[in-house]
Design an enzyme around this catalytic site. Structure first.
Site, PDB file in Angstrom:
ATOM      1  N   SER A 104      47.306 -72.121  25.652  1.00 32.17           N
ATOM      2  CA  SER A 104      46.380 -71.327  26.459  1.00 32.17           C
ATOM      3  C   SER A 104      46.216 -69.926  25.901  1.00 32.17           C
ATOM      4  CB  SER A 104      46.904 -71.172  27.888  1.00 32.17           C
ATOM      5  OG  SER A 104      47.163 -72.414  28.469  1.00 32.17           O
TER       6      SER A 104
ATOM      7  N   HIS B  47      41.454 -76.260  23.433  1.00 30.08           N
ATOM      8  CA  HIS B  47      41.914 -75.763  24.727  1.00 30.08           C
ATOM      9  C   HIS B  47      41.168 -76.475  25.845  1.00 30.08           C
ATOM     10  CE1 HIS B  47      42.288 -72.397  27.862  1.00 30.08           C
ATOM     11  NE2 HIS B  47      43.394 -73.108  27.843  1.00 30.08           N
TER      12      HIS B  47
ATOM     13  N   GLU C  15      37.373 -75.452  24.869  1.00 33.84           N
ATOM     14  CA  GLU C  15      37.264 -74.340  23.913  1.00 33.84           C
ATOM     15  C   GLU C  15      37.836 -74.820  22.590  1.00 33.84           C
ATOM     16  OE1 GLU C  15      37.760 -69.909  25.500  1.00 33.84           O
ATOM     17  OE2 GLU C  15      39.190 -71.236  26.465  1.00 33.84           O
TER      18      GLU C  15
ATOM     19  N   ASN D 149      40.131 -67.398  29.302  1.00 35.05           N
ATOM     20  CA  ASN D 149      41.291 -66.805  29.980  1.00 35.05           C
ATOM     21  C   ASN D 149      41.380 -65.305  29.731  1.00 35.05           C
ATOM     22  OD1 ASN D 149      42.079 -69.118  31.232  1.00 35.05           O
ATOM     23  ND2 ASN D 149      43.660 -69.665  29.759  1.00 35.05           N
TER      24      ASN D 149
HETATM   25  P1  NAI Z   1      53.872 -79.342  31.482  1.00 29.52           P
HETATM   26  O1  NAI Z   1      55.147 -78.620  31.660  1.00 29.52           O
HETATM   27  O2  NAI Z   1      53.251 -80.035  32.641  1.00 29.52           O
HETATM   28  O3  NAI Z   1      54.053 -80.429  30.321  1.00 29.52           O
HETATM   29  C1  NAI Z   1      54.670 -80.189  29.105  1.00 29.52           C
HETATM   30  C2  NAI Z   1      55.290 -81.497  28.649  1.00 29.52           C
HETATM   31  O4  NAI Z   1      55.690 -81.378  27.304  1.00 29.52           O
HETATM   32  C3  NAI Z   1      56.514 -81.907  29.445  1.00 29.52           C
HETATM   33  O5  NAI Z   1      56.284 -83.193  30.002  1.00 29.52           O
HETATM   34  C4  NAI Z   1      57.625 -81.915  28.423  1.00 29.52           C
HETATM   35  O6  NAI Z   1      58.561 -82.940  28.652  1.00 29.52           O
HETATM   36  C5  NAI Z   1      56.871 -82.130  27.143  1.00 29.52           C
HETATM   37  N1  NAI Z   1      57.552 -81.634  25.952  1.00 29.52           N
HETATM   38  C6  NAI Z   1      58.162 -80.431  25.793  1.00 29.52           C
HETATM   39  N2  NAI Z   1      58.664 -80.337  24.543  1.00 29.52           N
HETATM   40  C7  NAI Z   1      58.363 -81.491  23.916  1.00 29.52           C
HETATM   41  C8  NAI Z   1      58.606 -81.991  22.614  1.00 29.52           C
HETATM   42  N3  NAI Z   1      59.270 -81.267  21.725  1.00 29.52           N
HETATM   43  N4  NAI Z   1      58.136 -83.215  22.303  1.00 29.52           N
HETATM   44  C9  NAI Z   1      57.475 -83.934  23.194  1.00 29.52           C
HETATM   45  N5  NAI Z   1      57.213 -83.517  24.435  1.00 29.52           N
HETATM   46  C10 NAI Z   1      57.655 -82.309  24.803  1.00 29.52           C
HETATM   47  O7  NAI Z   1      52.878 -78.299  30.842  1.00 29.52           O
HETATM   48  P2  NAI Z   1      51.269 -78.325  30.825  1.00 29.52           P
HETATM   49  O8  NAI Z   1      50.772 -77.604  32.017  1.00 29.52           O
HETATM   50  O9  NAI Z   1      50.833 -79.714  30.568  1.00 29.52           O
HETATM   51  O10 NAI Z   1      50.965 -77.398  29.576  1.00 29.52           O
HETATM   52  C11 NAI Z   1      51.059 -77.869  28.256  1.00 29.52           C
HETATM   53  C12 NAI Z   1      50.311 -76.924  27.343  1.00 29.52           C
HETATM   54  O11 NAI Z   1      48.959 -76.877  27.746  1.00 29.52           O
HETATM   55  C13 NAI Z   1      50.796 -75.478  27.367  1.00 29.52           C
HETATM   56  O12 NAI Z   1      50.668 -74.949  26.077  1.00 29.52           O
HETATM   57  C14 NAI Z   1      49.836 -74.808  28.340  1.00 29.52           C
HETATM   58  O13 NAI Z   1      49.721 -73.427  28.103  1.00 29.52           O
HETATM   59  C15 NAI Z   1      48.554 -75.535  27.989  1.00 29.52           C
HETATM   60  N6  NAI Z   1      47.530 -75.535  29.036  1.00 29.52           N
HETATM   61  C16 NAI Z   1      47.859 -75.723  30.349  1.00 29.52           C
HETATM   62  C17 NAI Z   1      46.873 -75.741  31.317  1.00 29.52           C
HETATM   63  C18 NAI Z   1      47.212 -75.994  32.757  1.00 29.52           C
HETATM   64  O14 NAI Z   1      46.342 -75.754  33.615  1.00 29.52           O
HETATM   65  N7  NAI Z   1      48.386 -76.496  33.075  1.00 29.52           N
HETATM   66  C19 NAI Z   1      45.456 -75.544  30.971  1.00 29.52           C
HETATM   67  C20 NAI Z   1      45.216 -75.438  29.548  1.00 29.52           C
HETATM   68  C21 NAI Z   1      46.227 -75.412  28.635  1.00 29.52           C
END
Ligand code: NAI
Ligand code: 3HC
Length: 697
Positions: A409, A430, A442, A480
C-alpha cells in the site's frame, strides 16, 4: 470517406446499413444519411419493407456523445426516429452486438425488432447524466409497460435478448451469425404474412400507476445519491402515461435538454471518456504484453484471497502460497466462500465453480510451485523486511520473464525490486479491498520496470475486469497519498469543533456513499493507528495530531469489527449509530490541546475537504506520480467512492474555478500556513486562468 449510411435493394427489401465505426454512433452525418434513406424508401416503389442494420461489431452504440454540449445540427435524432416510425411500409431493425441509448431508440422507431443472440439492449443514458431523449421514455413504456420501462431507464442496465423477448421489447431472436441475413429472412416472412407498418407511438397510452411511481421515486431518492438524471427520467416516463405521444415527446425533449445543460452531465461524460483514456499510455503504445495464464499469489489474507478470487473468476490458474498448512487452508476456505457468493449473485455458474476448485486452484506452503507462474503477486504483511525476504525467495524460484508484483500500500517498490536480480520485472499492483469486487487497480511503475512488464500489468488488469491507473512510486501512490491529505483536513476540522458525524453527513450529501469516519470504522481503526505509528518519525512539529483517534484505538474501539468505533454497531443499528462518548473523548482532546471549538457549516466542511483533495492531487500530478489530472479523477472515482456525477476532484476543481480553490486555500492558510500551502501546479494554472483538463491531452 465511405458513406456512413448505405441503401441497397435486396429483392423487395431496402437494406439500410449504418457504418460509422467503431460503434456506429448516430452522428450528424449518420442522421443525414438516415434522413436520405427514409425519403428514398418512401418513394421507392420496388421496396416493400425497410431493414435497418449496423455494420461491424454492433447495431448502434447511441447518440454521438462527442456532440454533446455543441450547437445542435438538424436533422435531430428524435425527428429522424419519428420519420422512421411514420413510414407507411414496414420497417424492421436487425440488432446485433449492442443497441444502446439512441441506438435502441432507433429500433423502437422501427415497426418490428429482431435481435441476435448475445445482444445487449439498453437505455444507459442516466449513466451519462441524461435521459433517453429520442423517444425512449415515451415508446418503451408503450411497448413493455411502465414497470419494465422504468427498470431499464432509471437503472441504465442493459438486458439480453431473452429478457427483451419476454417483456415484449423485441419480437424475435435471430439465428446464425449474420444479422442482415437473419433480418432479411424475417422481413420476407413478415411480408409473406401481410405485415403492415406498426408504429409503437400509436400503441395506447400506458396506464398511470401512481403507487408504482411513488415507490420508485422513494427508492431512487435513496439510491441516487444526489444524481438528478434517474429522477428526471422517472418524470419523463410518467409523462408518457399522461400525454399523447406528440406532447410526451416534447416533454421528454424539454427534460432531456435540462439534463444536457447540467454540470452533472458534464461530470459523467468526463468520467465516461476518462474510463477509456486512462489506459492509453504512450509508454506502452505498441508494446506487446507477455502471455499469462497462471498467477502465483503469496499471502492468503484479506488481499491475497481476494486477488486469487479475481484471477480465478477471470479464468486464470492460481497457485497460492501461505506460511503454514493452516493458513493455506484458511485462504482456500475464504476463496471458496468468495466463489460461492459469486455463484449466488449469478456471476459464476455452479459447474465453473466446481471446475475451478478441482483444477485451477492450489493452496500450498512451498515457494517451488511459483516456478510455473507467469505473474506472481505478493500480498504478505506490510513490512519492508518481510517483503524483501519474500522477493529474494521469489527471485530464486521464478522463471525468467515472470512478472513480479507487490500489492504493497505504501512501501518503496524500488527498494523491494532491489531485493531481486531482475528489477526490470518488478511492478506494483495495488488492489483495493475486497480485491475481487473493487474496480480500481493502481499499477505502480518503479524506476527500472520494463515497458513490457507495464503492458502486461495493464493486460492482466483488463482481464480481471479492473480499471487500471498508472501511478509512480511514493508513499501511498496516487490514492492513499491524496486520501491521507484530505483525511487530515477532516481531522483538523474535528479538532476545531466539527463533529465527525456532521462531517460524514455533509460528505454523504455531497455524494460519497460514506463519510471518512464511516470508512475508518469499515477499514478498522487499527489501520489508521498503524499508519500514524509508521509515520511517527516523519511527523513535523507543526503537524496537527488527532490524539482522540489513538484513544479510541487504545480503548479497543476498532470500528465495525469490534462493534464500536466512531459509531456503535449492534442488532438495532447494524449500520451504526452515533455515540455521545466519542464526542466527549474528542472534546477532552480539544481541551488538552487548548482549542476553543467553533461551528462549521456543511458547506465549509465540503469546501475544505475538497480543497485538500484537489491541492494534493495537483502535487501528485506535478511530481509525475499521476501522469494527468484524469488519472487522479479515475482513482478517486473507482477506489474512494467519489461521486461519479461530479467527474472526479480535478474536474470538480475545474468546474468551481481554479482561482476559487486557490483563494480558499490561501484563506485557510490564515489559520494554518503549515498544512495549507497552495500546490505550485494549482497556483500556475489559476494564474493562467487555465484548467486541469488542459493537461489531460
Ligand atoms: P493480512 O494480514 O490479511 O494477510 C497477510 C497474509 O500474508 C497472512 O495470511 C500471512 O499468513 C501471509 N504471509 C505473511 N508472510 C508470509 C510469507 N513469508 N509467505 C507466505 N505468506 C505470508 O494482510 P492484507 O490486509 O491482506 O495485506 C497484505 C498486503 O496488501 C499488505 O502489503 C497491505 O499493505 C496490502 N494492502 C492491503 C489492503 C487492505 O485493505 N487490507 C488494501 C491494499 C493493499
Ligand atoms: N458516441 C461517441 N463515441 C463513442 C460512443 C458514443 N455513443 N460510444 C463509444 N464511443 C467511442 C469510445 O469513446 C471509444 O473511443 P476511443 O477508441 O477513441 O477511446 C470507442 O468508441 C470504442 O468504445 P469502447 O472502447 O467503449 O468500445 P467497447 O467495444 O468496449 O464498447 C460500447 C462498445 C458498448 C458501445 C461502449 O462504447 C458504450 O457503452 N458506449 C456508450 C453507449 C451509450 O451510453 N449510449 C448512449 C449514448 S447517449 C444517447 O444515446 C442519448 C439519446 O438518448 C438521445
Amino acid at each position: 470517406m465511405s458513406e456512413p449510411v448505405t441503401y441497397r435493394l435486396e429483392g423487395r427489401i431496402a437494406l439500410v446499413t449504418i457504418d460509422n465505426q467503431p460503434v456506429n454512433a448516430l452522428s450528424h452525418a449518420v442522421r443525414e444519411g438516415l434522413d436520405g434513406a427514409i425519403t428514398r424508401f418512401a418513394g421507392d416503389d420496388a421496396a416493400e419493407a425497410l431493414l435497418l442494420t449496423g455494420a461491424g461489431r454492433v447495431f448502434l452504440g447511441g447518440a454521438d456523445i462527442t456532440e454533446f454540449g455543441k450547437p445542435p445540427r438538424a436533422p435531430s435524432l428524435p425527428d429522424v426516429i419519428t420519420a422512421i416510425e411514420g413510414l407507411e411500409k414496414p420497417v424492421i431493425a436487425a440488432i446485433h452486438g449492442v443497441a444502446l441509448g439512441g441506438g435502441l431508440e432507433v429500433a423502437l422507431g422501427a415497426h418490428y425488432r429482431l435481435a441476435m443472440p448475445g445482444t445487449s439492449l439498453g437505455l444507459p443514458e442516466v449513466k451519462l447524466g441524461i435521459l433517453p431523449g429520442a423517444g425512449g421514455t415515451q415508446r418503451a413504456p408503450r411497448l413493455v409497460g411502465v414497470a419494465a420501462a422504468l427498470d431499464m431507464i432509471t437503472s441504465g442496465t442493459p438486458i439480453g435478448p431473452e429478457k427483451a423477448l419476454e417483456i415484449g421489447l423485441i419480437d424475435r431472436i435471430g439465428s446464425g451469425d449474420d444479422p442482415a441475413a437473419a433480418g432479411l429472412a424475417y422481413a420476407e416472412e413478415l411480408l409473406a404474412a401481410g405485415a403492415q407498418a406498426r408504429p409503437v407511438g400509436a400503441l395506447p397510452m400506458p396506464q398511470d400507476a401512481p403507487e408504482l411511481f411513488e415507490a420508485r421515486r422513494a427508492a431512487l431518492e435513496k439510491s441516487a445519491r444526489g444524481e438528478i438524471a434517474p429522477l428526471t427520467a422517472l418524470d419523463a416516463v410518467r409523462a408518457a402515461t399522461r400525454l399523447p405521444i406528440g406532447e410526451g415527446l416534447e416533454e421528454e425533449r424539454r427534460l432531456f435538454q435540462q439534463l444536457l445543460d447540467s454540470p452533472q452531465r458534464a461530470g459523467m461524460i468526463h468520467a465516461f471518456f476518462n474510463d477509456r483514456k486512462v489506459a492509453k499510455l504512450p509508454e506502452i503504445a505498441g508494446v506487446a504484453p507477455r502471455d499469462f495464464a497462471s498467477v502465483g499469489v503469496i499471502g492468503g489474507g484479506t488481499m491475497g484471497a481476494g486477488i486469487a478470487t479475481a484471477a480465478l473468476l477471470a479464468g486464470l490458474r492460481v497457485s497460492l502460497v501461505e506460511r503454514d498448512a493452516d493458513a493455506a487452508e484458511r485462504a482456500r476456505a475464504t476463496i471458496e466462500k468468495n466463489l460461492a457468493a459469486a455463484v449466488k449473485r449469478g456471476k459464476l455458474g455452479q459447474e465453473r465453480r466446481d471446475a475451478i476448485l478441482s483444477g485451477a486452484l492450489d493452496c500450498v506452503t512451498g515457494y517451488e510451485v511459483l516456478g510455473g507462474a507467469d505473474v506472481i503477486i505478493e500480498a504478505v504483511f506490510e513490512s519492508m523486511d518481510v517483503k524483501k525476504e519474500v522477493f529474494a525467495q521469489i527471485d530464486r524460484v521464478a522463471r525468467p520473464g515472470t512478472v513480479l508484483a507487490t500489492n504493497t500500500s505504501y512501501l518503496d517498490i524500488n527498494e523491494i525490486a532491489r531485493a531481486t536480480s531482475r528489477p526490470q520485472d518488478v511492478i506494483g499492483l495495488h488492489f483495493f479491498s475486497p480485491a475481487h469486487v473493487m474496480k480500481l487497480l493502481e499499477i505502480v511503475v518503479a524506476g527500472k520496470t520494463a515497458p513490457e512488464v507495464t503492458a502486461t500489468a495493464f493486460a492482466l488488469g483488463k482481464a480481471l475486469g479492473k480499471t487500471c491507473v498508472r501511478a509512480g512510486v511514493c508513499d501511498g501512490f496516487i490514492g492513499n497519498r491524496i486520501l491521507s491529505h484530505y483525511r487530515a483536513a477532516a481531522d483538523h476540522m474535528v479538532l476545531d469543533g466539527a463533529s465527525p458525524y456532521q462531517i460524514d453527513a455533509a460528505l454523504r450529501d455531497f455524494g460519497f456513499p460514506m463519510g471518512p469516519y464511516q470508512v475508518a470504522d469499515l477499514a478498522g481503526l487499527d489501520i489508521g493507528y498503524m499508519t500514524r505509528q509508521r509515520k511517527a518519525d516523519q511527523r513535523h512539529e507543526r503537524d496537527r495530531y488527532p490524539g482522540w483517534a489513538d484513544t479510541l484505538y487504545e480503548m479497543g474501539r476498532l470500528g465495525q469489527k469490534s462493534g464500536r468505533g466512531y459509531y456503535i454497531y449492534d442488532e438495532q443499528s447494524p449500520r451504526g449509530r452515533l455515540d455521545p462518548e466519542v464526542e466527549e473523548i474528542i472534546a477532552a482532546e480539544r481541551e488538552a490541546q487548548g482549542i476553543r471549538p467553533r461551528d462549521f457549516t456543511d458547506e465549509e466542511i465540503v469546501e475544505r475537504y475538497m480543497a485538500a483533495m484537489v491541492n494534493e492531487g495537483a502535487r501528485v500530478v506535478d511530481e509525475g506520480i499521476a501522469q494527468r489530472p484524469l488519472d487522479v479523477d479515475v482513482t478517486l472515482l473507482y477506489g474512494y467512492g467519489f461521486p461519479r456525477h461530479r467527474g472526479g476532484p480535478m474536474h470538480y476543481a475545474d468546474t468551481a474555478g481554479l482561482g476559487v480553490i486557490r483563494d480558499r486555500i490561501q484563506r485557510y492558510a490564515g489559520g494554518d500556513d503549515h498544512f495549507w500551502q497552495v500546490a505550485p501546479l494549482l497556483a500556475r494554472l489559476a494564474d493562467d486562468q487555465s484548467t486541469f483538463a488542459s493537461l489531460n491531452g
